[in-house]
Design an enzyme around this catalytic site. Structure first.
Site, short mmCIF file in Angstrom:
data_model
loop_
_atom_site.label_atom_id
_atom_site.label_comp_id
_atom_site.label_asym_id
_atom_site.label_seq_id
_atom_site.Cartn_x
_atom_site.Cartn_y
_atom_site.Cartn_z
N CYS A 54 -8.63 3.20 3.77
CA CYS A 54 -8.50 3.19 2.30
C CYS A 54 -9.67 2.46 1.65
CB CYS A 54 -7.18 2.52 1.93
SG CYS A 54 -6.98 2.29 0.16
N SER A 92 4.44 4.91 2.68
CA SER A 92 3.25 5.41 3.37
C SER A 92 3.43 5.11 4.85
CB SER A 92 2.00 4.71 2.83
OG SER A 92 1.88 4.96 1.46
N LEU A 93 4.04 6.04 5.55
CA LEU A 93 4.35 5.80 6.97
C LEU A 93 3.07 5.94 7.81
CD1 LEU A 93 6.55 5.16 9.02
CD2 LEU A 93 7.09 7.59 9.12
N GLU A 129 -8.67 1.18 -12.88
CA GLU A 129 -8.71 2.63 -13.03
C GLU A 129 -7.31 3.22 -13.00
OE1 GLU A 129 -13.03 3.54 -10.95
OE2 GLU A 129 -11.25 3.43 -9.71
N SER A 180 5.04 3.59 -4.59
CA SER A 180 4.62 3.82 -3.20
C SER A 180 4.24 2.50 -2.54
CB SER A 180 3.42 4.77 -3.20
OG SER A 180 2.88 4.90 -1.90
N CYS A 182 -6.63 10.10 -3.76
CA CYS A 182 -5.94 9.05 -3.01
C CYS A 182 -6.93 8.16 -2.30
CB CYS A 182 -5.07 9.65 -1.92
SG CYS A 182 -3.81 10.72 -2.49
N ASN A 188 -8.95 11.72 2.85
CA ASN A 188 -9.95 11.97 1.84
C ASN A 188 -11.17 11.10 2.18
OD1 ASN A 188 -10.80 13.01 -0.58
ND2 ASN A 188 -10.03 11.26 -1.71
N CYS A 238 -5.68 -1.58 4.71
CA CYS A 238 -5.58 -0.36 5.53
C CYS A 238 -7.00 0.15 5.82
CB CYS A 238 -4.78 0.71 4.80
SG CYS A 238 -3.12 0.15 4.38
N GLY A 287 -3.83 -0.97 -5.26
CA GLY A 287 -2.89 -2.08 -5.08
C GLY A 287 -1.63 -1.74 -4.33
N GLU A 288 -0.99 -2.79 -3.81
CA GLU A 288 0.30 -2.67 -3.15
C GLU A 288 1.35 -3.18 -4.15
OE1 GLU A 288 2.05 -1.51 -0.44
OE2 GLU A 288 3.63 -2.45 -1.58
N CYS A 303 -6.73 -4.72 -3.29
CA CYS A 303 -5.49 -4.76 -2.51
C CYS A 303 -5.72 -5.65 -1.29
CB CYS A 303 -5.11 -3.35 -2.05
SG CYS A 303 -3.56 -3.30 -1.13
N CYS A 354 -1.36 8.37 -12.26
CA CYS A 354 -1.39 7.49 -11.10
C CYS A 354 -1.77 6.08 -11.60
CB CYS A 354 -2.42 8.04 -10.13
SG CYS A 354 -2.51 7.14 -8.59
N1 SAH Z 1 -0.52 0.66 -1.71
C1 SAH Z 1 0.39 1.71 -1.83
C2 SAH Z 1 0.08 2.67 -2.97
C3 SAH Z 1 -1.37 3.01 -3.19
S1 SAH Z 1 -2.13 4.02 -1.94
C4 SAH Z 1 0.54 2.46 -0.52
O1 SAH Z 1 -0.27 2.25 0.38
O2 SAH Z 1 1.47 3.23 -0.41
C5 SAH Z 1 -1.44 5.61 -2.30
C6 SAH Z 1 -1.46 6.57 -1.12
O3 SAH Z 1 -2.81 6.96 -0.80
C7 SAH Z 1 -0.88 5.98 0.17
O4 SAH Z 1 0.04 6.87 0.74
C8 SAH Z 1 -2.10 5.84 1.06
O5 SAH Z 1 -1.72 5.91 2.42
C9 SAH Z 1 -2.96 6.99 0.59
N2 SAH Z 1 -4.38 6.90 0.92
C10 SAH Z 1 -5.15 5.80 0.89
N3 SAH Z 1 -6.41 6.10 1.25
C11 SAH Z 1 -6.45 7.43 1.49
C12 SAH Z 1 -7.47 8.34 1.87
N4 SAH Z 1 -8.72 7.94 2.05
N5 SAH Z 1 -7.15 9.65 2.02
C13 SAH Z 1 -5.87 10.08 1.80
N6 SAH Z 1 -4.87 9.27 1.42
C14 SAH Z 1 -5.14 7.95 1.27
FE1 SF4 Z 2 -3.58 -1.16 -0.21
FE2 SF4 Z 2 -2.24 1.17 -0.20
FE3 SF4 Z 2 -4.92 1.10 0.19
FE4 SF4 Z 2 -3.27 0.20 2.08
S1 SF4 Z 2 -3.41 2.31 1.33
S2 SF4 Z 2 -5.14 -0.84 1.35
S3 SF4 Z 2 -1.67 -0.73 0.85
S4 SF4 Z 2 -3.84 0.52 -1.67
#
Ligand code: SAH
Ligand code: SF4
Length: 356
Positions: A126, A221-222, A99, A198, A341, A298, A123, A166-167, A119, A112
């Site tokens: 996510c 993504s801190l 997607e 990111s 996101c 989200n 996390c 993905g990362e 991934c 995006c």
């Molecule tokens: N893997 C990479 C890029 C994809 S995720 C990363 O983690 O940075 C893109 C962004 O979406 C990241 O900042 C992640 O922390 C955020 N994200 C993931 N799940 C989310 C959610 N359910 N609500 C809000 N932000 C989210």
């Molecule tokens: Fe992968 Fe980014 Fe989702 Fe973490 S937030 S599981 S690194 S896509």
């Protein structure tokens, strides 16, 4: 925690650097200058049918037909959101689907991009994480995302964010190839300032970006201010804790001069949204050239987390702003089509089964 290391996939013509196209021309016995025609036709004009490329000799066409692949994943479905966000689904040759999301803004569109199917980072907030990693995407497949995006946006596509599934730094080789091709001034010509990668904090990948001066912005993504909390929500933090990560980010900025990083901070109610967190964040980012994006969580079915209320998010932002940080609240777009996101999860079979 790193992605399965698969051998480098065979290069398709779409995904070749200019130098590789020159090499291809020489092997075909034609002049190197035809690499310029190939690059312009494919990357600038989006032509993916060798017979439609006018300026190249027949001999090169014949050589390409028998030595290089030009097939691209096709856009198999598209879904529009009430807020103008559009999600595209691309079908790849092995049946996997990926997607990508188009997000309209003032006079420009941001796309995006997904860099993997699934991934491996895991996390806990996510949705992409729930299916684990299926495989890396090739540069060619990521370019197909952009080509499909350009076809639908009438010249308005300006920004690319590698924030889909993905990362990206678990797929460094193919992602770096992709970034170099999209920013090649005589190819797709995206400004490096408008391409943002990111990461959840893969230190070796950030170091490589620093050393190679990869032409794009960095977003981190801190998402937490203590190792205890961060390790709970981003398992990678056990390997690459906050102290080392922030030092790595400072080195990145130091070595790349004028660069600013984007700090993303997903806000999870009762987990990382306290006043003490905001103050710790100010300390962690002290003196760092950065912009903070606050992403209120989200929600999705089955998640254990909640989104903080607006007042909490605003209070958090105001603490950052009073400490002279640049901080903005990013509301998710495309929530009604699961395009926001952390909502990209290509398990199409499951979706199809559910809709039967
Ligand atoms: N893997 C990479 C890029 C994809 S995720 C990363 O983690 O940075 C893109 C962004 O979406 C990241 O900042 C992640 O922390 C955020 N994200 C993931 N799940 C989310 C959610 N359910 N609500 C809000 N932000 C989210
Ligand atoms: Fe992968 Fe980014 Fe989702 Fe973490 S937030 S599981 S690194 S896509």
């Amino acid at each position: 925690m790193s992605a399965k290391q698969s051998p480098e996939p065979p290069l398709s013509l779409i995904g070749m650097s200019h130098a590789e196209m020159v090499d291809l021309c020489l092997r075909a016995g034609v002049k190197a200058v035809h690499a310029d025609h190939l690059r312009a036709a494919i990357y600038r004009h989006g032509i993916t049918d060798i017979d439609r490329i006018g300026d190249i000799p027949q001999r090169l066409k014949t050589y390409i037909r028998s030595h290089a692949d030009m097939t691209l994943p096709a856009c198999s479905a598209s879904q529009g959101s009430r807020d103008g966000t559009r999600k595209l689904l691309l079908a790849m040759s092995d049946g996997k689907e990926v997607e990508t999301v188009l997000i309209p803004g003032k006079g420009r569109i941001t796309q995006c991009i997904s860099t993997q199917v699934g991934c491996a980072v895991g996390c806990t907030f996510c949705l992409t994480a729930t299916a684990g990693l299926t495989r890396n995407l090739t540069a060619s497949e990521m370019l197909a995302e952009v080509m499909a995006g350009r076809q639908q946006t009438d010249g308005q596509l300006r920004n690319l964010v590698l924030m889909g599934m993905g990362e990206p730094l678990h797929n460094y080789e193919q992602v770096a190839r992709f970034v170099r091709i999209v920013t090649d001034p005589r190819g797709m010509a995206f400004s490096p300032r408008r391409v943002t990668l990111s990461t959840s904090g893969m230190i070796p990948g950030i170091r490589r970006m620093t050393e190679e001066n990869l032409p794009c912005n960095l977003a981190l993504s801190l998402n937490a201010t203590t190792d205890e909390v961060r390790s709970k929500i981003i398992p990678l933090n056990r390997k690459y804790p906050i102290g080392e990560l922030m030092q790595c980010i400072r080195d990145y900025i130091g070595r790349r001069g004028d660069k600013r990083v984007l700090i993303e901070y997903v806000m999870l109610a009762g987990v990382n949204d306290s006043i003490a967190d905001a103050r710790r964040l100010v300390t962690l980012l002290d003196g760092l050239k950065c912009t903070v994006n606050l992403l209120p969580f989200n929600p999705y079915p089955g998640s254990a987390f909640r989104r903080p209320d607006d007042a909490t998010v605003e209070q958090f932002r105001d603490i950052l702003i009073r400490a002279s940080l640049v901080a903005v609240i990013r509301q998710s777009r495309g929530r009604d089509i699961s395009a926001a996101c952390g909502q990209l999860k290509t398990d199409v079979r499951q979706k199809r089964a559910a809709s039967l």
